[in-house]
Write a protein that holds these residues in place. Structure first.
Motif, mmCIF file in Angstrom:
data_model
loop_
_atom_site.group_PDB
_atom_site.id
_atom_site.type_symbol
_atom_site.label_atom_id
_atom_site.label_comp_id
_atom_site.label_asym_id
_atom_site.label_seq_id
_atom_site.Cartn_x
_atom_site.Cartn_y
_atom_site.Cartn_z
ATOM 1 N N CYS A 1 -6.743 4.791 7.177
ATOM 2 C CA CYS A 1 -5.344 4.953 6.782
ATOM 3 C C CYS A 1 -4.613 5.665 7.910
ATOM 4 O O CYS A 1 -5.069 6.709 8.382
ATOM 5 C CB CYS A 1 -5.266 5.746 5.495
ATOM 6 S SG CYS A 1 -3.601 6.199 4.982
ATOM 7 N N CYS B 1 -4.694 5.520 -0.190
ATOM 8 C CA CYS B 1 -4.583 6.678 0.688
ATOM 9 C C CYS B 1 -3.409 7.545 0.206
ATOM 10 O O CYS B 1 -2.373 7.007 -0.229
ATOM 11 C CB CYS B 1 -4.341 6.184 2.106
ATOM 12 S SG CYS B 1 -4.044 7.462 3.335
ATOM 13 N N GLU C 1 -3.091 1.278 5.002
ATOM 14 C CA GLU C 1 -4.550 1.258 4.870
ATOM 15 C C GLU C 1 -5.119 -0.029 5.423
ATOM 16 O O GLU C 1 -4.445 -1.064 5.490
ATOM 17 C CB GLU C 1 -4.929 1.378 3.393
ATOM 18 C CG GLU C 1 -4.466 2.627 2.722
ATOM 19 C CD GLU C 1 -3.828 2.362 1.377
ATOM 20 O OE1 GLU C 1 -3.721 3.284 0.566
ATOM 21 O OE2 GLU C 1 -3.429 1.205 1.143
ATOM 22 N N TRP D 1 -8.228 10.140 -0.551
ATOM 23 C CA TRP D 1 -8.406 8.787 -1.055
ATOM 24 C C TRP D 1 -8.539 8.853 -2.572
ATOM 25 O O TRP D 1 -9.294 9.667 -3.103
ATOM 26 C CB TRP D 1 -9.644 8.130 -0.462
ATOM 27 C CG TRP D 1 -9.499 7.792 0.980
ATOM 28 C CD1 TRP D 1 -9.858 8.550 2.044
ATOM 29 C CD2 TRP D 1 -8.918 6.600 1.508
ATOM 30 N NE1 TRP D 1 -9.542 7.911 3.216
ATOM 31 C CE2 TRP D 1 -8.958 6.694 2.917
ATOM 32 C CE3 TRP D 1 -8.372 5.442 0.943
ATOM 33 C CZ2 TRP D 1 -8.481 5.694 3.757
ATOM 34 C CZ3 TRP D 1 -7.897 4.443 1.770
ATOM 35 C CH2 TRP D 1 -7.950 4.571 3.165
#
Length: 118
Positions: free
Chosen positions: A21, A94, A5, A35
């Motif tokens: 990401c 992520c 990320e 997320w």
């Protein structure tokens, strides 16, 4: 397989940030990308998710302020955050469901801090 990320930081209330990401490694395919966030003393929660076809889901608290997108060719997912509030302060992670030569698995990034000052 790993997720990396970028894009966190400190921003004033009302401001914007973009998180990115990138998935890398021996990837055959990726299903849902998402997320999550975790604030101090709270459980990790889903912020937004996007299917391989582009269908999106958002937490009620971020609806109309955050936008998730993905690039299937580059194996990336982004989160555009606007009108940020102090309660958006958290570590953002992520997540992706990825098929590699080892089979399907759930993968997480290392997390990136987002701090919104009032």
């Amino acid at each position: 397989v790993q997720l990396v990320e970028s894009g966190g930081g400190l921003v004033q209330a009302g401001g914007s940030l973009r998180l990115s990401c990138a998935a890398s490694g021996s990837i055959l395919s990726i299903r849902t990308m998402a997320w999550y966030r975790q604030a101090p003393g709270k459980q990790r929660e889903l912020v937004a998710a996007i299917s391989v076809g582009g269908t999106t889901t958002y937490a009620d608290s971020v609806e109309d302020r955050f936008t998730i997108s993905r690039d299937n060719a580059d194996n990336t997912v982004s989160l555009r955050m606007s009108t940020l509030k102090p309660e958006d302060t958290a570590v953002y992670y992520c997540h992706a469901n990825i098929e590699s030569f080892a089979g399907w698995g759930d993968y997480w990034g290392q997390g990136t801090q987002v701090t919104v000052s009032s």
